[in-house]
Scaffold this active site. Structure first.
Site, PDB file in Angstrom:
ATOM      1  N   ILE A 159     -31.094  44.104 -39.431  1.00  0.00           N
ATOM      2  CA  ILE A 159     -31.852  43.646 -38.264  1.00  0.00           C
ATOM      3  C   ILE A 159     -31.518  42.211 -37.886  1.00  0.00           C
ATOM      4  O   ILE A 159     -32.039  41.697 -36.894  1.00  0.00           O
ATOM      5  CB  ILE A 159     -33.375  43.779 -38.502  1.00  0.00           C
ATOM      6  CG1 ILE A 159     -33.805  43.029 -39.760  1.00  0.00           C
ATOM      7  CG2 ILE A 159     -33.771  45.243 -38.590  1.00  0.00           C
ATOM      8  CD1 ILE A 159     -35.300  43.078 -40.024  1.00  0.00           C
TER       9      ILE A 159
ATOM     10  N   GLY B 284     -26.756  35.977 -39.947  1.00  0.00           N
ATOM     11  CA  GLY B 284     -26.496  34.561 -39.740  1.00  0.00           C
ATOM     12  C   GLY B 284     -25.223  34.171 -40.453  1.00  0.00           C
ATOM     13  O   GLY B 284     -24.506  35.020 -41.006  1.00  0.00           O
ATOM     14  N   GLY B 285     -24.935  32.879 -40.468  1.00  0.00           N
ATOM     15  CA  GLY B 285     -23.712  32.415 -41.097  1.00  0.00           C
ATOM     16  C   GLY B 285     -23.719  32.562 -42.604  1.00  0.00           C
ATOM     17  O   GLY B 285     -22.666  32.686 -43.235  1.00  0.00           O
ATOM     18  N   MET B 286     -24.912  32.540 -43.212  1.00  0.00           N
ATOM     19  CA  MET B 286     -25.007  32.559 -44.666  1.00  0.00           C
ATOM     20  C   MET B 286     -25.620  33.837 -45.220  1.00  0.00           C
ATOM     21  O   MET B 286     -25.583  34.055 -46.427  1.00  0.00           O
ATOM     22  CB  MET B 286     -25.825  31.354 -45.156  1.00  0.00           C
ATOM     23  CG  MET B 286     -25.250  30.012 -44.755  1.00  0.00           C
ATOM     24  SD  MET B 286     -26.296  28.649 -45.301  1.00  0.00           S
ATOM     25  CE  MET B 286     -26.223  28.885 -47.077  1.00  0.00           C
TER      26      MET B 286
ATOM     27  N   VAL C 297     -30.109  39.997 -42.812  1.00  0.00           N
ATOM     28  CA  VAL C 297     -31.478  40.457 -43.040  1.00  0.00           C
ATOM     29  C   VAL C 297     -31.539  41.944 -42.720  1.00  0.00           C
ATOM     30  O   VAL C 297     -31.090  42.376 -41.660  1.00  0.00           O
ATOM     31  CB  VAL C 297     -32.496  39.682 -42.178  1.00  0.00           C
ATOM     32  CG1 VAL C 297     -33.908  40.205 -42.436  1.00  0.00           C
ATOM     33  CG2 VAL C 297     -32.433  38.193 -42.484  1.00  0.00           C
TER      34      VAL C 297
ATOM     35  N   LYS D 278     -33.412  39.744 -47.363  1.00  0.00           N
ATOM     36  CA  LYS D 278     -32.346  38.806 -46.991  1.00  0.00           C
ATOM     37  C   LYS D 278     -31.296  38.822 -48.089  1.00  0.00           C
ATOM     38  O   LYS D 278     -31.587  38.533 -49.257  1.00  0.00           O
ATOM     39  CB  LYS D 278     -32.903  37.392 -46.823  1.00  0.00           C
ATOM     40  CG  LYS D 278     -31.830  36.342 -46.550  1.00  0.00           C
ATOM     41  CD  LYS D 278     -32.415  34.956 -46.435  1.00  0.00           C
ATOM     42  CE  LYS D 278     -33.092  34.759 -45.111  1.00  0.00           C
ATOM     43  NZ  LYS D 278     -32.117  34.721 -43.993  1.00  0.00           N
TER      44      LYS D 278
ATOM     45  N   ASP E 209     -35.149  25.099 -41.043  1.00  0.00           N
ATOM     46  CA  ASP E 209     -34.492  25.826 -39.951  1.00  0.00           C
ATOM     47  C   ASP E 209     -35.521  26.400 -38.976  1.00  0.00           C
ATOM     48  O   ASP E 209     -35.477  27.582 -38.641  1.00  0.00           O
ATOM     49  CB  ASP E 209     -33.604  26.936 -40.513  1.00  0.00           C
ATOM     50  CG  ASP E 209     -32.580  27.426 -39.482  1.00  0.00           C
ATOM     51  OD1 ASP E 209     -32.324  26.686 -38.500  1.00  0.00           O
ATOM     52  OD2 ASP E 209     -32.034  28.530 -39.663  1.00  0.00           O
TER      53      ASP E 209
END
Length: 295
Positions: free
Chosen positions: A16, A19-21, A24, A39, A129
Site C-alpha cells: 500500500i 518509499g526510498g527506504m 508498507v 513496514k 518525517d
C-alpha cells in the site's frame, strides 16, 4: 501468487506504500486475526537492526488517539520489519491534491497532529518525517503514521555522511547543517504542514529540491494569503514554527492548545506536560458560614 508471511504470523496481503527506504504492506496478523500495517525495510538499506529495534521500542511506548500504534518488531532474511496499527482512511496528501483546505479544517487537523507530537516528545521521541503523506484523516480525527522509524531526541542519523532522513520540503534548516533531530525539528515540519493546508503550496517557491532546501535555509517564507475569518493567532503560530532558530519555535503542546482553541476543538495532550495543580492546605482556609452562598 504465493503470499509471504513474516515471523510465522504476519501475512503480507498487498503493498500500500513505497518509499526510498521501505515498503508498507497491508497485512493480516494470523495469531490475533486482525488487519495490520507492516513496514519492511527495503533490501540493500544499510540500517543496523539494533537501531531500528530501539526506535521501534520507543515508538511502541506511544499511546495517543492521534498516533498510529506500533505492535511488533522482527526480522526476515536479515531485513527488519515493523508491525503497526492499520489506519483506514485517506491521507492528508490525497486531500491536498484538490487544493487548500478550509482554515477551520486545516487548523483542527494540525492541532491534532501537534497533540500527537506532544505525546511523542513527552516520551523523548522525534518523528523526523511529518508530511501530508504521513497524516491519515479518519472519521475519528487525524492520525500520525510512521512512528516506526522515529528517533530518540538528539540521536544522529544512521549514516552521518548520507542524506538527511526525512522529506526535504519539511526538514528543518539545522538538520542540513548536521544537527540531530529534536522536537523543534518536528515543529518546523508542522509549520510547513499548516502553511500548505492553508495555502495549497509550500512556504517557499522553488523549481528543484535543492533550490527548495536552499530557500528554506536562507529565505523567509512567502506571506500566507489573506483568509477571511482566520484568527491572527493561527498565522502567528505558523510563522513561529517556521523560524530559522529552533529555540524560537513553540512546543508541540503549545501548538496543540493554541490551534485547538482557535477552532474550539478539544485535543488530547499528555497530562504530565500540563502545569501541576497547586495543593491547598484546607486547614489554613477560613470556614465558610451558612447563608453566604448563592445558587
Amino acid at each position: 501468487m504465493a503470499t509471504r508471511t513474516l515471523g510465522g504470523r504476519y501475512q503480507l496481503v498487498r503493498r500500500i506504500g513505497r518509499g526510498g527506504m521501505s515498503e508498507v504492506w497491508r497485512g493480516h496478523d494470523e495469531v490475533l486475526d486482525r488487519p495490520v500495517a507492516v513496514k519492511v525495510m527495503a533490501p540493500g538499506q544499510e540500517i543496523p537492526i539494533d537501531l531500528v529495534r530501539a526506535e521501534a521500542r520507543s515508538a511502541a511506548r506511544l499511546a495517543h488517539p492521534n498516533v498510529a500504534g506500533v505492535h511488533d518488531f522482527g526480522t526476515s532474511a536479515e531485513q527488519p520489519y515493523i508491525v503497526m496499527e492499520l489506519v483506514e482512511g485517506r491521507t492528508l496528501g490525497e486531500h491536498l491534491a484538490a487544493g487548500p483546505l478550509d482554515w477551520r479544517i486545516a487548523t483542527r487537523i494540525c492541532a491534532e497532529v501537534a497533540a500527537g507530537l506532544a505525546a511523542a516528545h513527552a516520551e523523548h521521541v522525534v518523528h523526523r518525517d511529518i508530511k501530508p503523506g504521513n497524516i491519515m484523516l479518519t472519521p475519528s480525527g487525524a492520525k500520525v503514521l510512521d512512528f516506526g522509524i522515529a528517533a530518540a531526541v538528539g540521536s544522529a542519523d544512521p549514516d552521518p555522511d548520507g542524506p538527511v532522513m526525512g522529506t526535504p520540503a519539511y526538514v528543518a534548516p539545522e538538520r542540513f547543517a548536521g544537527s540531530p533531530a529534536t522536537p523543534a525539528t518536528d515543529m518546523f515540519a508542522l509549520g510547513t504542514l499548516l502553511y500548505q493546508c492553508l495555502s495549497g503550496r509550500l512556504p517557499w517557491a522553488a523549481a528543484t529540491p535543492t533550490q527548495l532546501v536552499e530557500a528554506a535555509c536562507s529565505n523567509d517564507p512567502d506571506p500566507l494569503p489573506e483568509i477571511d475569518g482566520m484568527p491572527p493567532e493561527v498565522i502567528d503560530l505558523c510563522s513561529r514554527c517556521l523560524a530559522k532558530e529552533p529555540g524560537e519555535r513553540p512546543t508541540a503542546l503549545v501548538a496543540a492548545l493554541l490551534l485547538g482553541e482557535a477552532v474550539d476543538a478539544r485535543v488530547y495532550v499528555p497530562m504530565r506536560d500540563l502545569a501541576p495543580i497547586p495543593t491547598v492546605d484546607w486547614a489554613d482556609q477560613p470556614t465558610a458560614k451558612a447563608g453566604r452562598h448563592r445558587a
